[in-house]
Design an enzyme around this catalytic site. Structure first.
Site, short mmCIF file in Angstrom:
data_model
loop_
_atom_site.label_atom_id
_atom_site.label_comp_id
_atom_site.label_asym_id
_atom_site.label_seq_id
_atom_site.Cartn_x
_atom_site.Cartn_y
_atom_site.Cartn_z
N LYS A 26 0.79 -1.26 0.11
CA LYS A 26 0.05 0.09 0.14
C LYS A 26 0.87 1.13 -0.06
CE LYS A 26 -4.08 -0.85 1.67
NZ LYS A 26 -4.62 -1.03 3.03
N MET A 107 -4.49 -5.34 10.32
CA MET A 107 -5.36 -4.50 11.09
C MET A 107 -6.05 -3.87 9.93
SD MET A 107 -4.55 -1.52 13.75
CE MET A 107 -4.91 0.04 12.94
N ARG A 340 -3.23 -1.20 -6.26
CA ARG A 340 -2.57 -2.65 -5.95
C ARG A 340 -3.14 -3.54 -6.98
NH1 ARG A 340 -5.44 -4.01 -0.17
NH2 ARG A 340 -7.42 -4.56 -0.90
N HIS A 456 -8.44 -31.00 9.30
CA HIS A 456 -8.61 -32.40 8.97
C HIS A 456 -9.60 -32.25 7.75
CE1 HIS A 456 -11.49 -36.02 8.74
NE2 HIS A 456 -10.25 -36.42 9.06
N TYR A 857 11.10 -36.39 -16.97
CA TYR A 857 9.59 -36.30 -17.28
C TYR A 857 8.99 -36.52 -15.57
CZ TYR A 857 9.20 -41.16 -17.05
OH TYR A 857 9.26 -42.58 -16.69
#
Ligand code: ADP
Ligand code: MG
Ligand code: MG
Length: 884
Positions: A26, A107, A340, A456, A857
């Site tokens: 930023k 933040m 951005r 999980h 490969y």
């Protein structure tokens, strides 16, 4: 500013894009726009180094930082003519976090900082609008209270709601200056109660506290989890931007908006975004009022629109990348607040990369580099139609790509039962455990409210290839009631939900989906990737149909053709069983003679489909008793039906033989080349079938290139013995036919001993193929089938292992063995062909490793080919950088 030691603070006009690591994304963007002459409200950036120094000095400002901040404020004051902390033309600022790459968990921005009772009076005097300044103060106390002081923002919302009730009003704009004053006083009470401290009135203290809060957010839990998942370093730190406030809420000649330079859903090259008149900051995304499409700004404020459009174009060309822009219009004057690289859907990422090449703005290499393997992966799964208007009810972590719709089920059992009736089900759980596996496997997608990318649910979903959104913290799930709530909405068992595992979005109801496909833009990008990559991409295929599919996806060979599948199909199994029951070699040869033409046809088909390209055919690998699976039931059935004596006797013999062949550890038992040594006639038949099929094709003018692979070798003597016998067979078949074909003999590397003695082995083997599924099992001493359902996922959840080694190649162990083997192999035989044929051959990180050790490969499922192609190109580009 730099006179006293280290420079911690840079004015926007003193920075540029090359300082991104220091200024954060930023900050660098604001600096770049400033120096390009665009109207950016004056401000300064506190560096990422200051953030790191803050942690090093026990969460206190490093020496010199405070005085540099003070000096930078004076600089802004002189640019704007405003005064920080003064009631006379007060300077207000925003405080914005900004790391090197934008990441969740940092933040949120604090707006209107610098307000207190005195400066607020100054603001009223300046604008002549008491309601405006009281509202601004209210917003600041609310923002500072929740963002910096960490008080639950719902407490503030509740105050506003209660007050509206008291004064009998429903909308924010109806509230008067007085109303806001009352509300603000109550906010301060809450803050005193919850945090035990008085709301800071001194603007300098406000600023220092906000800056510290930005720094601290770098080490917040969400940010750390995110960096772990994306393997981003923890020692970057975040920068902090302090910037003069501009006000989009000063009337109808003011406004605020966001825009992308291209459509982030489908990549269409048009300005895409929204704005709101008379609104501040996040009002646009907050959804309180409906924003207008950016195109209508053209009519509302033609000259502002024209100016903005020019900046948008300039910024995109400058960065040669789609930009995500924020702007504010204060009383008819445009200000640029952010530029951005914009987030985009996988389809848009691909389209934009290809378009930018065609527009001559970036090279093909850059285009390939910009598209992530996971984005290509997402294109191959069903995804949400980019033109569909979606309104997510929640967003979580995009843990496994693809999208699916179905009815909500809250337990694994419900999911499994409903799926059996043919329903599409979405399993929604707070989190999942191994007991839920059956329900997960039966579902179309998984949604959980807890857990991160290595939970999980996330691991299992990726393994099953199911879309998953996890850690969707806003869902309040009540499993026993069969409901979940999210932002006041209630969803019940059986309601329809759509889950987008590529973006993390969750939508109510069905959303139009597009099936996975290789679009023309993706094909174009993959062709560019093909020009870059050194690694060839092969595929594993057992049938001609799979081989054709592999070819259509760009396979350059078959890295693994498993012959045992051919043994199991249809009417073959009885012949194979006869062969296994045979008591003498002669009897066994009889059954094999019956199998020969069948196998020859199989090989003929697959070699023909892959004409001109190599096909690695693995000789029989699994232990023989696998072909006798279920014979006990067969016998019991026959007994129950009083079958004739002959059938009963045969079934009985099968059971006896199965018992004889039973092994305690079949994975480490009589299989692979060991089988070929004990029953040489089986491999002999297979080799005869291969050579005969190739000869037949040659006679038909088709070039067949079989490579015969002897599995599970651990000692050179095994390979030598098997190979010399089979070479004789091959020679005899060719002699009889009076013709010759090209073929190779080689081996599958699946045992550490083979890797460690690869030099010896390569004197005989003309090719090596790493079977990394078994090699991982034998290296770790872990049986995959036993481990994955039980402890292995726990290992990953608990961080004992960074990843499931059956999905992402373990470089330090398995990889080290591969490296040793590849090096020794090449020394022994410099034209040796070396590849990988485990599932890892389709995993980007594993492919990168294969590139780094110079394999020829990678080979995986045909469906993974597009991912392998782009990942191999990425690996090459990475490697290129390393070599340079
Ligand atoms: P995010 O990374 O969430 O986009 P930002 O700091 O860019 O955080 O934005 C928060 C909101 O505040 C945006 O709408 C932005 O335009 C607005 N904003 C930030 N700084 C200022 C400022 N100095 N003046 C007016 N609005 C601002
Ligand atoms: Mg922003
Ligand atoms: Mg194996």
């Amino acid at each position: 500013m730099s006179s006293n030691g280290h420079q911690w603070v840079y004015a926007f006009r003193d920075g540029d894009e090359s300082m991104r690591n220091l200024l954060g994304g930023k900050g660098a963007g604001s600096a770049e726009m400033t120096t390009a002459g665009m109207p950016v409200p004056p401000g300064f950036t506190i560096t990422t180094e200051a953030c790191l120094a803050y942690f090093e000095s026990n969460e206190s400002f490093p020496e010199g930082l405070q005085s540099q901040i003070d000096a930078a404020l004076i600089d802004i004051e002189s640019q704007t003519g405003k005064n920080f902390g003064s009631s006379d033309n007060p300077l207000l600022v925003s405080v914005r976090s900004g790391a090197r790459v934008s990441m969740p968990g940092m933040m949120d921005t604090v707006l209107n900082l610098g307000l207190n009772t005195q400066t607020m009076a100054g603001l009223t005097e300046l604008t002549g609008d008491e309601r405006f300044s009281k509202d601004a103060y209210r917003r600041f106390v609310q923002g500072f209270g929740s963002i910096v002081l960490g008080i639950d923002s719902r407490a503030f919302e509740a105050v506003i709601e209660a007050h509206k009730e008291t004064v009998q009003k429903t909308e924010d704009p109806e509230l008067t200056a007085e109303d806001w004053e009352t509300v603000t006083a109550q906010f301060k009470d809450i803050i005193r109660r919850e945090s035990g401290e008085v709301f800071p009135d001194d603007p300098r203290e406000q600023l220092a506290r906000a800056v510290q809060a930005v720094f601290k957010s770098w080490n917040g839990k969400r940010a750390i989890d995110y960096r772990n998942f994306h393997r981003l370093p923890h020692d970057w730190g975040t920068a902090c931007n302090v910037q003069t406030m501009v006000f989009g809420n000063m009337g109808e000649r003011s406004g605020t908006g966001v825009a992308f330079t291209r459509d982030p859903n489908d990549g269409n090259p048009v300005l895409y975004g929204e704005y709101l008149l008379n609104a501040q900051g996040e009002d646009v995304v907050a959804g309180v009022r409906t924003p207008q499409p950016i195109s209508t700004l053209q009519n509302a404020m033609p000259s502002v629109y024209k100016e903005f459009q020019a900046y948008a174009e300039k910024l995109e060309s400058h960065y040669t990348e789609m930009q995500d822009l924020e702007f504010t219009i204060e009383d008819g004057k445009l200000f640029m607040l952010q530029t951005r690289a914009g987030k985009r859907s996988p389809a848009a990422a691909i389209r934009i990369a290809v378009d930018l090449v065609n527009e001559g703005k970036i090279t093909k290499e850059t285009a390939v580099q910009r598209v992530e393997a996971t984005q290509v992966d997402a294109m191959l799964h069903p995804r949400i139609d980019g033109t569909a208007k979606i309104s997510p009810i929640a967003q979580g972590l995009n843990a496994s790509p693809g999208a699916a719709s179905g009815t909500v089920a809250f337990t694994a059992d419900t999911a499994a039962t409903r799926a059996e009736n043919g329903d599409a089900v979405i399993l929604v759980r707070p989190e999942t455990s191994p007991d839920d596996f059956h329900g997960m496997a039966a579902s179309q997608a998984i949604l959980t409210s807890r857990g991160g990318a290595t939970s999980h649910a996330a691991i299992v979903a990726r393994q099953l290839g199911l879309p998953a959104v996890v850690g969707c913290e806003n869902l309040l799930i009540d499993v026993s009631a069969g409901t979940f709530r999210v932002d006041g909405l209630e969803v019940s068992d059986g309601d329809v939900l759509t889950v987008d595992g590529s973006t993390g979005n969750v939508m109510l109801g069905e959303v139009p989906l597009i099936p996975g496909e290789v679009t023309p833009e993706l094909e174009q990008l993959l062709e560019w990737a093909d020009d870059i990559r050194r690694l060839e991409t092969w595929a594993n295929a057992d049938t001609p149909v799979e081989a054709e599919l592999a070819r259509s996806y760009g396979a350059q060979g078959i890295g693994l053709c498993r012959t045992e599948h051919m043994f199991r199909e249809g009417n073959r199994l009885p012949i194979v069983q006869d062969m296994i029951l045979a008591e003498t070699e002669e009897e066994r040869r009889k059954s094999l003679t019956r199998l020969l033409p069948i196998q020859r046809d199989d090989f003929y088909g697959i070699l023909k489909a892959m004409h001109d390209l190599p096909v690695v055919i693995r000789l029989l690998d699994p232990p023989l008793h696998e072909f006798l699976a279920g014979v006990e039931n067969e016998l019991a059935d026959l007994e129950a039906r009083d079958a004739n004596a002959e059938d009963l006797a045969l079934a009985q013999r099968k059971v006896t033989r199965a018992n004889e062949l039973h092994e305690a550890n079949p994975m480490l038992g009589l299989r692979g080349c060991r089988l070929g040594l004990i029953y040489p006639e089986i491999y002999e038949m297979q080799v005869r079938a291969i050579i005969e099929a190739a000869l037949q094709l040659k006679a038909e003018g088709v070039r067949a290139r079989p490579e015969i692979m002897i599995p599970l070798v651990s000692h050179i003597a095994e390979l030598k013995t098997v190979e010399s016998g089979l070479r004789e067979t091959a020679a005899a078949v060719q002699r009889d036919a009076g013709d010759e074909i090209e073929f190779k003999f080689g081996t599958m590397m699946e045992v550490p001993r083979a890797c460690l003695t690869a030099g010896e082995i390569s004197a005989t083997a003309e090719f090596l193929s790493f079977g990394t599924n078994d090699l991982t099992q034998t290296t770790f001493g872990i049986s995959r089938d036993d481990a994955e359902g039980r402890f292995l996922l726990r290992y990953v959840e608990d961080g004992i292992l960074p990843e499931n080694p059956f999905q992402v190649l373990d470089r330090a162990g398995v990889g080290a063995l591969m490296e040793i083997a590849a090096r020794a192999g090449r020394t022994a035989r410099n034209d040796i062909e070396i590849g990988i044929c485990g599932e890892h051959g389709g995993d980007p990180s594993s492919i990168e490793f294969c590139e780094s050790i110079g394999l020829d490969y990678v080979s995986a499922s045909p469906y993974r080919l597009p991912v392998s192609r782009i990942a191999a190109a990425h690996a090459r580009l990475e490697q290129g950088f390393r070599d340079r």
